[in-house]
Scaffold this motif. Structure first.
Motif, PDB file in Angstrom:
ATOM      1  N   LYS A 177      35.344  77.979  46.922  1.00  0.00           N
ATOM      2  CA  LYS A 177      34.661  79.279  46.923  1.00  0.00           C
ATOM      3  C   LYS A 177      34.998  80.067  45.658  1.00  0.00           C
ATOM      4  N   THR A 232      40.912  73.979  54.496  1.00  0.00           N
ATOM      5  CA  THR A 232      40.982  75.422  54.240  1.00  0.00           C
ATOM      6  C   THR A 232      41.472  75.705  52.825  1.00  0.00           C
ATOM      7  N   HIS A 263      38.605  74.830  50.609  1.00  0.00           N
ATOM      8  CA  HIS A 263      37.570  75.874  50.704  1.00  0.00           C
ATOM      9  C   HIS A 263      37.921  77.057  49.799  1.00  0.00           C
ATOM     10  N   THR A 278      30.392  86.654  50.437  1.00  0.00           N
ATOM     11  CA  THR A 278      31.006  86.972  49.149  1.00  0.00           C
ATOM     12  C   THR A 278      30.574  88.373  48.717  1.00  0.00           C
ATOM     13  N   ASN A 289      31.798  84.212  56.081  1.00  0.00           N
ATOM     14  CA  ASN A 289      31.937  83.711  54.707  1.00  0.00           C
ATOM     15  C   ASN A 289      31.032  84.425  53.704  1.00  0.00           C
ATOM     16  N   THR A 328      35.807  86.643  47.946  1.00  0.00           N
ATOM     17  CA  THR A 328      35.100  85.605  48.685  1.00  0.00           C
ATOM     18  C   THR A 328      36.026  84.964  49.705  1.00  0.00           C
ATOM     19  N   GLY A 329      35.548  83.924  50.369  1.00  0.00           N
ATOM     20  CA  GLY A 329      36.357  83.200  51.345  1.00  0.00           C
ATOM     21  C   GLY A 329      35.913  83.442  52.770  1.00  0.00           C
ATOM     22  N   GLY A 330      36.641  82.840  53.686  1.00  0.00           N
ATOM     23  CA  GLY A 330      36.317  82.917  55.105  1.00  0.00           C
ATOM     24  C   GLY A 330      36.823  81.658  55.784  1.00  0.00           C
ATOM     25  N   LEU A 378      27.892  74.857  56.041  1.00  0.00           N
ATOM     26  CA  LEU A 378      28.600  76.023  56.588  1.00  0.00           C
ATOM     27  C   LEU A 378      28.686  75.877  58.112  1.00  0.00           C
ATOM     28  N   SER A 428      39.967  84.857  46.584  1.00  0.00           N
ATOM     29  CA  SER A 428      39.419  83.986  47.620  1.00  0.00           C
ATOM     30  C   SER A 428      40.376  84.030  48.808  1.00  0.00           C
ATOM     31  N   GLY A 444      27.310  83.019  54.789  1.00  0.00           N
ATOM     32  CA  GLY A 444      27.432  82.271  53.539  1.00  0.00           C
ATOM     33  C   GLY A 444      26.813  82.979  52.348  1.00  0.00           C
TER      34      GLY A 444
END
Lengths: 345, 345
Positions: free
Chosen positions: A162, A155, A158, B287, B285, A289-291, A99, A264, B260
């Motif tokens: 995720k 990205t 990801h 969730t 990030n 989720t995600g980021g 991360l 996500s 995370g």
């Protein structure tokens, strides 16, 4: 050297700034071979608070190492390197967990005294943790695809990782920008068989088909939701990848996700609050989720496919410009004339 | 028979209603042995819109089958059964995937023409999919623990499962109600070693310690967040289980979750929108997961430990009342005099 700054909505300028130099002995100076403009650069292009100092722009590049500090071990002068969109030490717990966007000592391009990458060169802090050297010449036709590992391909990957996309997952991707298309490619790579791409620019959705989309939905809002639900037997999509960042895209995601499914997000949210209550996420057990993608973490996984040509993510670039044309590049992307603009300093 | 209805905030009455009868041949009629009052019943107890018809209350029970429709195969007259808090067909895709709360033909107690379980008996739709017979006498001391499989133990387990708690996960549980305590027990059962329980009722947090909590944080708000961060080396908790449902608990969760990490919600949200933007969930990030637990799905997994006595979730009950005392039971739970109230019809 020349570098790109933004001063307010629509106000992008390429100006003269001091050449970057080694400050800390863990730094490298990198001459930029190719940079590019990101969909996320368009968010401040619309809404940045005017600033007389301006903000250095650009967070994606492939370059050549010009100079390294005494403590740098993993790259040396002359190496062709990929710079992920966050710099990171590579040693803290977050980096070791993959991360890097939350690295204890890291940061983002254009923040503090670190420049942006829509420029001729840049000082790279924590070069050992940040840079990935690749055995490729700077004239190689692989450069555009390698550049996508800096951000958009990582990205898209990801978003799919995720959301735990596997074979059998039905995936809907909202947004036909470069990240959305990379999410299609990534979902396909992870085995998804049914991939619905929501987008209305034919040239882009055609590329989406090439990357693995099985269905295209051009409608938006209630019509778009109905179309995806019809394609998915009425129940919606196991995974929805939201690659836009605006509230209507979030609402679209809530509308098409299947009970028990995952939304996500990789479009940088341009809102602070969103519906998450019983009637939207909670009741049907939806996971959000995600980021920001730890692009650095994914280069090891994704690089082999780029080098052996089994994927060609560089196809998202449909225009190449010189550095002084960057303001025009922003305009072309904002007007949807260009999908993603490659910048040659 | 007697059954509990709510008519508005604070207005709970036990009234005479018609005895339940078989309507569909997939129904069973169950005589209720023990029911109970849930923390989630306190949400309408505070905020229900006044209604002259009232709402049937109660969604947890252990009972004995009195009669079954002709098409019922898996339970028969005289069986002691657990009724999960949602009824479900057991055959649709969602049920087969273990998401019985989204069953295509299912529903919740007290909805439509199906009664609540704070009553003497109930008509159970789709008895084959819904009921689980257990080889236990109705006088067994295991009854309170079996009753927790109807909701709170399954809900705590769901929170931990959705957050993918494993050995090595640091877990913070927000809320020392029965669901919070069951989340502690469940996180421990899944191997978590560090479990921080945020709650300020000593009797409850003592029980939390017994269930596996390693640290108790009584403070709330900024002080509570600082205390959890200190306990977790400054970074926060891999997993935060939000077992309350009010916005301050959500904000607490955002404050103590590690980059995370996962916020798993099982408190029924009393808000529709919440912060999910760059500064809260997206940037680090995080969730967000959770929802109503498919309690039915978890009974097979959790029942053996209850039957062999290796866990004793029934300890959450600290008061037992008769059916006509249910209004007083709501008051006692609302005033935090009682943790969870067992109801003996």
């Amino acid at each position: 050297m020349r570098a790109t700054y933004m001063y307010g909505p629509g106000d992008v300028r390429v100006i003269d700034v001091a050449d970057p130099v080694i400050v800390d002995q863990t730094d490298a100076v990198v001459r930029i071979v190719r940079s590019c403009i990101c969909g996320s650069d368009l968010h401040p292009y619309h809404s940045m608070s005017p600033s007389s100092q301006g903000s250095p722009m650009g967070h994606e590049c492939v370059g050549v190492v010009e100079e390294v500090g005494r403590e740098v071990r993993t790259v040396e002068k002359g190496d062709l390197v990929i710079t992920p969109f966050a710099w990171s030490d590579g040693t803290c717990e977050f980096c070791r967990e993959g991360l890097q966007t939350s690295c204890r000592h890291g940061g983002f391009w254009g923040g503090g005294d670190v420049g942006g990458l829509q420029a001729e060169a840049v000082r790279v802090p924590l070069a050992d943790g940040t840079l990935v050297a690749v055995p490729v010449e700077e004239t190689s036709p692989l450069i555009p695809s390698l550049l996508t590992l800096s951000d958009v391909y990582g990205t898209g990957h990801h978003a799919a990782v995720k959301a735990r996309v596997t074979a059998g997952t039905t995936v809907t991707v909202i947004g036909d920008g470069a990240v959305g298309l990379m999410a299609v490619l990534s979902a396909r790579r992870l085995g998804a068989e049914r991939i619905v791409l929501m987008g209305r620019h034919k040239q882009r959705t055609d590329l989406g088909r090439e990357f693995g989309a099985t269905d295209i939905v051009a409608e938006r809002g209630a019509e778009g939701i109905a179309a995806v639900r019809e394609l998915t037997g009425g129940d919606g999509s196991h995974v929805v990848i939201e690659a836009v960042g605006h509230m209507p895209a979030y609402e679209q995601a809530v509308g098409v996700v299947r009970p028990g499914g995952v939304i996500s997000r990789v479009g940088v949210p341009q809102y602070s609050k969103a519906p998450v209550g019983f009637g939207t996420l909670f009741g049907p057990n939806i996971t959000l989720t995600g980021g920001p993608a730890p692009a650095r973490a994914y280069i090891d996984t994704l690089l082999p496919g780029v080098l052996d040509g089994s994927v060609d993510p560089g196809k998202v670039f449909d225009r190449e410009i010189g550095l002084d044309e960057v303001p025009e590049g922003y305009r072309a992307m904002d007007d949807r004339e260009a999908l993603k603009v490659l910048v040659r300093p």
